[in-house]
Design a protein around this motif. Structure first.
Motif, PDB file in Angstrom:
ATOM      1  N   ALA A 191       0.845  -1.205   0.000  1.00  0.00           N
ATOM      2  CA  ALA A 191       0.000   0.000   0.000  1.00  0.00           C
ATOM      3  C   ALA A 191       0.879   1.252   0.000  1.00  0.00           C
ATOM      4  CB  ALA A 191      -0.917  -0.006   1.221  1.00  0.00           C
TER       5      ALA A 191
ATOM      6  N   ARG B 265       2.542   1.622  -3.502  1.00  0.00           N
ATOM      7  CA  ARG B 265       1.584   2.086  -4.519  1.00  0.00           C
ATOM      8  C   ARG B 265       1.228   3.562  -4.317  1.00  0.00           C
ATOM      9  NH1 ARG B 265      -2.128  -1.915  -7.210  1.00  0.00           N
ATOM     10  NH2 ARG B 265      -0.993  -3.874  -7.153  1.00  0.00           N
ATOM     11  N   ALA B 266       1.106   3.962  -3.058  1.00  0.00           N
ATOM     12  CA  ALA B 266       0.802   5.378  -2.786  1.00  0.00           C
ATOM     13  C   ALA B 266       1.963   6.268  -3.216  1.00  0.00           C
ATOM     14  CB  ALA B 266       0.497   5.570  -1.303  1.00  0.00           C
TER      15      ALA B 266
ATOM     16  N   ARG C 106      -4.318   8.219  -6.329  1.00  0.00           N
ATOM     17  CA  ARG C 106      -5.002   8.296  -5.035  1.00  0.00           C
ATOM     18  C   ARG C 106      -4.144   7.624  -3.972  1.00  0.00           C
ATOM     19  NH1 ARG C 106     -10.931   6.470  -5.433  1.00  0.00           N
ATOM     20  NH2 ARG C 106     -11.009   7.627  -3.509  1.00  0.00           N
TER      21      ARG C 106
ATOM     22  N   TRP D 239      -3.307   4.923  -0.927  1.00  0.00           N
ATOM     23  CA  TRP D 239      -3.583   3.506  -0.725  1.00  0.00           C
ATOM     24  C   TRP D 239      -3.517   3.204   0.754  1.00  0.00           C
ATOM     25  CZ3 TRP D 239      -4.480  -0.540  -4.270  1.00  0.00           C
ATOM     26  CH2 TRP D 239      -4.486  -0.153  -5.613  1.00  0.00           C
TER      27      TRP D 239
ATOM     28  N   ARG E 138      -7.704   1.127  -2.382  1.00  0.00           N
ATOM     29  CA  ARG E 138      -7.289   2.397  -2.976  1.00  0.00           C
ATOM     30  C   ARG E 138      -8.328   3.444  -2.617  1.00  0.00           C
ATOM     31  NH1 ARG E 138      -6.610   3.434  -9.385  1.00  0.00           N
ATOM     32  NH2 ARG E 138      -8.815   3.881  -9.276  1.00  0.00           N
TER      33      ARG E 138
ATOM     34  N   ARG F 275     -13.491   4.182  -0.563  1.00  0.00           N
ATOM     35  CA  ARG F 275     -12.507   3.530  -1.423  1.00  0.00           C
ATOM     36  C   ARG F 275     -13.104   3.165  -2.776  1.00  0.00           C
ATOM     37  NH1 ARG F 275     -15.094  -0.321   1.354  1.00  0.00           N
ATOM     38  NH2 ARG F 275     -15.350  -2.381   0.431  1.00  0.00           N
TER      39      ARG F 275
ATOM     40  N   TYR G 273     -10.568  -2.187  -6.620  1.00  0.00           N
ATOM     41  CA  TYR G 273      -9.150  -2.456  -6.387  1.00  0.00           C
ATOM     42  C   TYR G 273      -8.894  -3.158  -5.051  1.00  0.00           C
ATOM     43  CZ  TYR G 273      -8.382   0.521 -10.391  1.00  0.00           C
ATOM     44  OH  TYR G 273      -8.399   1.035 -11.661  1.00  0.00           O
TER      45      TYR G 273
ATOM     46  N   ARG H   9      -0.023  10.035  -0.903  1.00  0.00           N
ATOM     47  CA  ARG H   9       0.625   9.961  -2.208  1.00  0.00           C
ATOM     48  C   ARG H   9       1.997  10.620  -2.150  1.00  0.00           C
ATOM     49  NH1 ARG H   9      -2.369  13.042  -6.005  1.00  0.00           N
ATOM     50  NH2 ARG H   9      -0.857  12.299  -7.499  1.00  0.00           N
TER      51      ARG H   9
END
Length: 191
Positions: A64, A67-68, A75, A77, A96, A103, A107, A134
């Motif tokens: 997470a 990905r963020a 967006r 995560w 996400r 959310r 995803y 992010r």
């Protein structure tokens, strides 16, 4: 001198099979060893399930955050720890969005904890979810998640405001001592 060609059969004991006493002793020893091994196996199974649960939860938190920080989907995560009593099984969900409620459910990736593992406690400042921002990967809702095995052993996963995920190495869940032997007498030690 008289010689009997079958004399060796008379002098030789006639033992062609095991006695009942010998069989009972072997069966008894086998049963005793099996009875000693069962609790060790059950204990190992609980420790293994706990190690698996910790590894999966830490991997989801780190995924997470990654990905963020990568800006995947534009967006934040996060990971939601579902420890609701009526849910039937403890699980966590990689999602996400800025919150679990808001959310993008397309995803979601839910992971159910092993049957021998449950949440001991979930104390996060943002409810039951850790959401990573992010680009920087920080979180405003860090805290602690404790996983507990069926034999009572507990492991705590910590997430701080900087987004660092900390958990004990899963190999330390199994206490094993071994000697490291080196050529120098000053370097020998127990790990």
């Amino acid at each position: 001198m008289w010689y009997n060609e079958y004399a060796f059969l008379i002098a030789m004991p006639r033992r062609l099979a095991f006695t009942l006493v010998e069989l009972l002793i072997v069966i008894g020893l086998t049963v005793a060893m099996a009875l000693m091994a069962v609790p060790l196996y059950v204990n190992w199974q609980a420790h293994s399930a706990l190690a698996t649960g910790v590894q999966e939860a830490v991997a989801a938190l780190r995924e997470a955050q990654t990905r963020a920080m990568a800006g995947d989907g534009g967006r934040p995560w996060g990971v939601y720890f579902d420890d609701a009593p009526g849910s039937g099984s403890d699980r966590f969900v990689l999602f996400r969005g800025a919150t679990y409620v808001a959310r993008d459910a397309d995803y979601d990736r839910a992971t159910v904890l092993p049957a021998a593992v449950a949440y001991g406690s979930v104390s996060l400042s943002g409810g039951n979810a850790v959401v990573f921002s992010r680009i920087r990967g920080t979180t405003g809702n860090g805290g602690r998640v404790t996983l507990q095995s069926s034999d009572g052993r507990a492991v705590e996963i910590q997430v701080n405001a900087a987004g660092a995920v900390q958990a004990p190495p899963t190999t330390s869940l199994f206490v094993i001592e071994y000697a490291v032997v080196s050529p120098s007498p000053f370097r020998n030690r127990i790990r």
